[in-house]
Design a protein around this motif. Sequence first.
Motif, PDB file in Angstrom:
ATOM      1  N   HIS A  98      12.699  -9.691  -7.765  1.00 47.78           N
ATOM      2  CA  HIS A  98      11.561  -9.736  -8.519  1.00 47.78           C
ATOM      3  C   HIS A  98      10.307  -8.449  -8.325  1.00 47.78           C
ATOM      4  O   HIS A  98       9.608  -7.766  -9.275  1.00 47.78           O
ATOM      5  CB  HIS A  98      10.696 -11.034  -9.537  1.00 47.78           C
ATOM      6  N   VAL A  99      10.760  -7.873  -7.411  1.00 49.95           N
ATOM      7  CA  VAL A  99       9.618  -6.423  -6.965  1.00 49.95           C
ATOM      8  C   VAL A  99      10.674  -5.327  -6.635  1.00 49.95           C
ATOM      9  O   VAL A  99      10.005  -4.764  -6.165  1.00 49.95           O
ATOM     10  CB  VAL A  99       8.898  -7.037  -5.351  1.00 49.95           C
ATOM     11  N   VAL A 100      11.682  -5.722  -6.096  1.00 44.60           N
ATOM     12  CA  VAL A 100      12.636  -4.491  -6.478  1.00 44.60           C
ATOM     13  C   VAL A 100      12.568  -3.344  -7.916  1.00 44.60           C
ATOM     14  O   VAL A 100      12.410  -3.955  -8.951  1.00 44.60           O
ATOM     15  CB  VAL A 100      13.988  -4.401  -6.372  1.00 44.60           C
ATOM     16  N   GLY A 101      11.997  -2.034  -7.519  1.00 37.45           N
ATOM     17  CA  GLY A 101      11.424  -1.376  -7.865  1.00 37.45           C
ATOM     18  C   GLY A 101      10.598  -1.481  -8.214  1.00 37.45           C
ATOM     19  O   GLY A 101       9.897  -0.783  -9.391  1.00 37.45           O
ATOM     20  N   LEU A 102       9.806  -2.370  -8.615  1.00 34.45           N
ATOM     21  CA  LEU A 102       8.355  -2.529  -8.527  1.00 34.45           C
ATOM     22  C   LEU A 102       7.107  -1.192  -7.688  1.00 34.45           C
ATOM     23  O   LEU A 102       6.115  -1.052  -8.695  1.00 34.45           O
ATOM     24  CB  LEU A 102       7.593  -3.886  -8.033  1.00 34.45           C
ATOM     25  N   ASP A 103       7.888  -1.074  -6.644  1.00 29.23           N
ATOM     26  CA  ASP A 103       6.634  -0.205  -5.487  1.00 29.23           C
ATOM     27  C   ASP A 103       7.035   1.147  -6.756  1.00 29.23           C
ATOM     28  O   ASP A 103       6.216   1.916  -7.405  1.00 29.23           O
ATOM     29  CB  ASP A 103       7.258   0.222  -4.809  1.00 29.23           C
ATOM     30  N   ALA A 104       7.925   1.472  -7.209  1.00 32.15           N
ATOM     31  CA  ALA A 104       8.268   2.783  -8.214  1.00 32.15           C
ATOM     32  C   ALA A 104       7.467   2.936  -9.144  1.00 32.15           C
ATOM     33  O   ALA A 104       7.146   3.882  -9.163  1.00 32.15           O
ATOM     34  CB  ALA A 104      10.430   3.521  -8.078  1.00 32.15           C
ATOM     35  N   TRP A 105       8.087   1.753  -9.438  1.00 31.72           N
ATOM     36  CA  TRP A 105       7.097   2.008 -10.941  1.00 31.72           C
ATOM     37  C   TRP A 105       5.792   2.253 -10.466  1.00 31.72           C
ATOM     38  O   TRP A 105       5.194   3.252 -11.692  1.00 31.72           O
ATOM     39  CB  TRP A 105       7.030   0.260 -12.112  1.00 31.72           C
TER      40      TRP A 105
ATOM     41  N   VAL B  25      -8.368   3.550  -7.013  1.00 31.41           N
ATOM     42  CA  VAL B  25      -6.783   3.307  -7.059  1.00 31.41           C
ATOM     43  C   VAL B  25      -5.946   2.276  -6.656  1.00 31.41           C
ATOM     44  O   VAL B  25      -5.356   1.492  -7.123  1.00 31.41           O
ATOM     45  CB  VAL B  25      -6.122   4.872  -6.111  1.00 31.41           C
ATOM     46  N   SER B  26      -6.852   1.605  -5.618  1.00 31.57           N
ATOM     47  CA  SER B  26      -6.470   0.045  -5.024  1.00 31.57           C
ATOM     48  C   SER B  26      -7.211  -0.754  -6.072  1.00 31.57           C
ATOM     49  O   SER B  26      -6.239  -1.626  -5.859  1.00 31.57           O
ATOM     50  CB  SER B  26      -7.608  -0.419  -3.900  1.00 31.57           C
ATOM     51  N   GLY B  27      -8.215  -0.327  -6.639  1.00 30.98           N
ATOM     52  CA  GLY B  27      -8.146  -1.571  -8.081  1.00 30.98           C
ATOM     53  C   GLY B  27      -6.984  -1.431  -8.799  1.00 30.98           C
ATOM     54  O   GLY B  27      -7.060  -2.198 -10.169  1.00 30.98           O
ATOM     55  N   GLN B  28      -6.925  -0.226  -9.881  1.00 33.58           N
ATOM     56  CA  GLN B  28      -6.493  -0.422 -11.070  1.00 33.58           C
ATOM     57  C   GLN B  28      -4.344  -0.264 -10.454  1.00 33.58           C
ATOM     58  O   GLN B  28      -4.340  -0.985 -11.112  1.00 33.58           O
ATOM     59  CB  GLN B  28      -5.493   1.354 -10.704  1.00 33.58           C
ATOM     60  N   ALA B  29      -4.127  -0.585  -9.331  1.00 39.33           N
ATOM     61  CA  ALA B  29      -3.125  -0.957  -8.269  1.00 39.33           C
ATOM     62  C   ALA B  29      -2.913  -2.724  -8.565  1.00 39.33           C
ATOM     63  O   ALA B  29      -1.951  -2.860  -8.831  1.00 39.33           O
ATOM     64  CB  ALA B  29      -2.619  -0.493  -6.933  1.00 39.33           C
TER      65      ALA B  29
ATOM     66  N   LEU C 293      -0.573  -4.426 -10.440  1.00 37.18           N
ATOM     67  CA  LEU C 293       0.645  -5.519 -10.554  1.00 37.18           C
ATOM     68  C   LEU C 293      -0.045  -6.926 -10.818  1.00 37.18           C
ATOM     69  O   LEU C 293       1.481  -7.753 -10.523  1.00 37.18           O
ATOM     70  CB  LEU C 293       0.260  -5.585  -8.662  1.00 37.18           C
ATOM     71  N   SER C 294      -1.106  -7.249 -10.973  1.00 31.91           N
ATOM     72  CA  SER C 294      -0.667  -8.889 -11.566  1.00 31.91           C
ATOM     73  C   SER C 294      -0.530  -8.759 -13.465  1.00 31.91           C
ATOM     74  O   SER C 294      -0.210  -9.943 -13.551  1.00 31.91           O
ATOM     75  CB  SER C 294      -2.595  -8.515 -11.921  1.00 31.91           C
ATOM     76  N   SER C 295      -0.431  -7.583 -13.941  1.00 30.38           N
ATOM     77  CA  SER C 295       0.247  -7.377 -15.251  1.00 30.38           C
ATOM     78  C   SER C 295       1.979  -7.964 -15.317  1.00 30.38           C
ATOM     79  O   SER C 295       1.756  -7.810 -15.918  1.00 30.38           O
ATOM     80  CB  SER C 295      -0.362  -6.435 -15.883  1.00 30.38           C
TER      81      SER C 295
END
Length: 86
Positions: A15-22, A65-69, A73-75
Motif C-alpha cells: 500500500h505504500v509502494v510508489g507513495l514516495d514518488a507521488w 513542507v512537513s505540514g503539507q506532506a 499522506l493522511s489523505s
Amino acid sequence: MADQAEWFKNPEHAHVVGLDAWLASELRSAFGISDLQVDCGVEGKGPYTYHFTISNVPADLHGQVSGQAMDLLSSRTGYRFEVHCT
C-alpha cells in the motif's frame, strides 16, 4: 530507522509502494522545489511506522513542507507515518 532493503518486496507494505514518488511530485509542484526528493523507509514488526524523509528543502520551508506532506499522506493512507525534512 530500522530499515531493511527488502521491505518494499513484502506484500504487507504494498500500500505504500510508489507513495514516495507521488508525494515528491505533489510537493515539488506545490513549493516549486525542483530537486526535492522523498525517501520512504519502515520500522517495526507490526504495527509499522513509515518514515518519509524529504530532502533538499530550504530550512525556512521545513515546517510548511512537513505540514503539507502530513496532510497529503493522511489523505492517502491510514497507516502510521513520520515526516522529516532535510
